[in-house]
Enzyme design. Sequence first.
Site, PDB file in Angstrom:
ATOM      1  N   CYS A   1      -4.358  29.873  26.298  1.00  0.00           N
ATOM      2  CA  CYS A   1      -3.003  30.354  26.407  1.00  0.00           C
ATOM      3  C   CYS A   1      -3.181  31.207  27.408  1.00  0.00           C
ATOM      4  O   CYS A   1      -4.284  31.899  27.721  1.00  0.00           O
ATOM      5  CB  CYS A   1      -2.449  30.900  25.071  1.00  0.00           C
ATOM      6  SG  CYS A   1      -3.344  32.321  24.367  1.00  0.00           S
TER       7      CYS A   1
ATOM      8  N   CYS B   1      -4.831  34.775  26.526  1.00  0.00           N
ATOM      9  CA  CYS B   1      -6.403  34.926  26.959  1.00  0.00           C
ATOM     10  C   CYS B   1      -6.988  34.768  28.035  1.00  0.00           C
ATOM     11  O   CYS B   1      -8.021  35.455  28.631  1.00  0.00           O
ATOM     12  CB  CYS B   1      -6.999  33.624  26.539  1.00  0.00           C
ATOM     13  SG  CYS B   1      -6.384  33.260  24.735  1.00  0.00           S
TER      14      CYS B   1
ATOM     15  N   ASP C   1     -23.564   6.939   9.429  1.00  0.00           N
ATOM     16  CA  ASP C   1     -24.422   8.025   9.158  1.00  0.00           C
ATOM     17  C   ASP C   1     -24.097   8.472   7.954  1.00  0.00           C
ATOM     18  O   ASP C   1     -23.327   8.821   7.750  1.00  0.00           O
ATOM     19  CB  ASP C   1     -24.874   8.623  10.613  1.00  0.00           C
ATOM     20  CG  ASP C   1     -26.335   8.724  10.296  1.00  0.00           C
ATOM     21  OD1 ASP C   1     -26.942   8.877   9.491  1.00  0.00           O
ATOM     22  OD2 ASP C   1     -26.210  10.286  10.948  1.00  0.00           O
TER      23      ASP C   1
ATOM     24  N   ASP D   1     -25.029  11.149  14.032  1.00  0.00           N
ATOM     25  CA  ASP D   1     -24.924  12.119  14.880  1.00  0.00           C
ATOM     26  C   ASP D   1     -26.301  12.520  15.046  1.00  0.00           C
ATOM     27  O   ASP D   1     -26.115  13.341  15.861  1.00  0.00           O
ATOM     28  CB  ASP D   1     -24.233  13.774  13.460  1.00  0.00           C
ATOM     29  CG  ASP D   1     -25.011  14.065  12.623  1.00  0.00           C
ATOM     30  OD1 ASP D   1     -25.907  12.847  12.100  1.00  0.00           O
ATOM     31  OD2 ASP D   1     -25.225  15.164  12.453  1.00  0.00           O
TER      32      ASP D   1
ATOM     33  N   ASP E   1     -29.235   8.034  15.554  1.00  0.00           N
ATOM     34  CA  ASP E   1     -28.342   7.260  15.587  1.00  0.00           C
ATOM     35  C   ASP E   1     -27.891   6.438  16.959  1.00  0.00           C
ATOM     36  O   ASP E   1     -27.151   5.778  17.396  1.00  0.00           O
ATOM     37  CB  ASP E   1     -26.981   8.132  15.212  1.00  0.00           C
ATOM     38  CG  ASP E   1     -27.573   8.269  13.453  1.00  0.00           C
ATOM     39  OD1 ASP E   1     -27.997   7.465  12.582  1.00  0.00           O
ATOM     40  OD2 ASP E   1     -27.122   8.843  13.184  1.00  0.00           O
TER      41      ASP E   1
END
EC number: 7.2.2.-
Lengths: 729, 56
Positions: free
Chosen positions: A30, A33, A438, A621, A625
């Site tokens: 935003c 920040c 997985d 992940d 894989d």
Amino acid sequence: MQVTRDFSHYVRAAGAGVQHIDLAVEGVHCAGCMAKIERGLSAIPDVTLARVNLTDRRVALEWKAGTLDPARFIDRLEELGYKAYPYETESAEAGEVAESRFLLRCLGVAAFATMNVMMLSIPVWSGNVSDMLPEQRDFFHWLSALIALPAAAYAGQPFFRSAWRALSNKTTNMDVPISIGVCLALGMSVVETINHAEHAYFDAAIMLLTFLLVGRVLDQNMRRRTRAVAGNLAALKAETAAKFVGADEITQVPVAAIHPGDIVLLRPGERCAVDGTVIEGRSEIDQSLITGETLYVTAEHGTPVYAGSMNISGSLRVRVSAASEATLLAEITRLLDNALAARSRYMRLADRASRLYAPVVHATALITILGWAIAGAGWHDAIVTGVAVLIITCPCALGLAIPTVQTVTSGAMFKAGVLLNSGDAIERLAEADHVIFDKTGTLTLPDLEVTNAADIPAGVFELAGRLALSSHHPVAAAVAQAAGAKSPILSAAEEAGQGVRAVVDGVELRLGRPSFCGAEALVVGATLDPEASVVAFSKGPEKFILTVRQGLRPDAQAVIAALKARNIGVEILSGDREAAVIAAAHALGIVEWRAGVTPADKIARIEELKRCGAKVLMVGDGMNDAPSLAAAHVSMSPISAAHLSQATADLVFLGRPLAPVVAAIDSARKALHLMRQNLWLAIGYNVLAVPVAISGVVTPLIAAAAMSGSSILVMLNALRARSASREIM
Amino acid sequence: MEILVILVPLALMLGGAGLAAFLWSLRSGQYDDLDGAAWRAISDDDPPPQEAPAKR
């Protein structure tokens, strides 16, 4: 031991006496920040520039050369409450930025030319029906040519180049009919102007380019944005290593600055960032991200360790081996290349449409010319009508139909926590009818969880949690989190590979291996869960055991049910042991599962499904894989995935729940529906407009109005993709 | 109709100026962060009075 941080790898010179660094920052979302960070960093003396880029979530910093250590900025951001990491622009990303600027420049030129040519066209249109002198009309036509020809030559480059590439490869794409249409329209207009004719098509040609460039810019922006965010995520995973620069001195350096033969320190609770061999120390390592195996492996002198494995108990010294020599990585890379090559044969919807479209349009135009010539209209009139057909059918709406839907959908997915790696991923995801999961880290959470917290008295559990805070061990971290502990026990001491102990109020507390706490007897009867690890806690004579395991993602069951309800097949392929996979499959009601499979086995299974006509979505992940993610029709990875997998996956989802998988499928299906609808709209428009053009009554006014009308209709229809994904969420 | 001699070049010049402004703004990076630019316009980022002289 002294630890320093060395980020000089990322610093570059920006002009005389000024140094520049780019930082990827987490959690900037935003204006507040943005102001906070810029003010906070500018307050450091000698900083000359601190500018936040909210789109890419990065900070650009410049300071007087040699006066500051970049590590200071990271510390300052940490104080402000933001996690930051130096960021190095990849060459692919830099190319994309240059490309998108070029497209914007083309769009600017085309829009300028369109406005001016339109301004000149209006007097011609109205003049044709009233009192305009032929000389005045010619003057306006020549002026239009003067503006439109150079503008089209410049702004048409993206299309001309791509069309030329396609033609020299003896294929066609969308840009071939676009280029032919634009060039013919401009050429014909020049001829008409020379012949003092009433109509010229400069306005139509240049407006066509403008609309098409809008589509290109939208398409490019979508890809650039996701790539930037994905690049940040890679940087934020902080792939650094502690390298020995002296016998007893280590420096925290980025992985890119590590070379084979270097020696790095791997502390407990750290994820290994390099491939290498252990030369000193003894520990347990968690290789679940690489092999899918959840049980820990013992590492000692001579054990190979791979990037992505987590060190559990003791400190290790690791000698770095060259990545190419690391058999596992080399094997995975080879499989990955093969799988990617196999998938590149997929044809995007837009390309398939244009493959049908181009011959039909060109044939129609040719038949029109021949037809009118045979009917005795004279070559000149016949060719003018043919060109009118080409202009009115030019794939303006077709060129916008797909990119607009893609852009809107990617924005909607972005809000739902899904990042897209490629534009055609939406089309492929929409076609998926079989999902392979997985297990480790995908169906289960990457972090550990205490499963039997309810069996232990609350006071005791809290004490165990406080004791756990003094250890870096991931199991201890799970205990501390489950107990909600905040204040550590200050006198606690850790014994490497054993556990933590402390004395509180004269009672000795121990947390660690059952043998360390003298609780072996309790363990024998209790290990029912095949996936769980056991830690013991002793408070004086009282002994307790805690079972710790990777929990299923909170909504995994609902997601599996939702997939089944959509008639999508679900299956588990895991490298983990059979007992562990059965437990997960049973809990989720998945019938089809395989355990202990290697990366090559996973690919074989995907190929088998492909031969049966299934379109496979692979969700995984681990590094193991990555090849199957590339081999599948379409793939997704959680954000916690190994770097390689994330880079390979078509979509990356954020957060703990698995729900983004279903949301993305729904969103993609809706998007594909809208893309098809848009293509039909474009085709429907042509069916209406082409007969009118063939009959020879089209003026530039009608052509321009019809063309823009169809483009705007297609764009408005694409906006519906946004509301569609809102319904799902 | 002689007015055209003035008006047409004038219109082209104005359009050309717009195009030049666009190309300049593109080169100076004003389209790099469209999200941020939207917020910067409304943020109150004037430095507090005591800081302002120090910056000069």
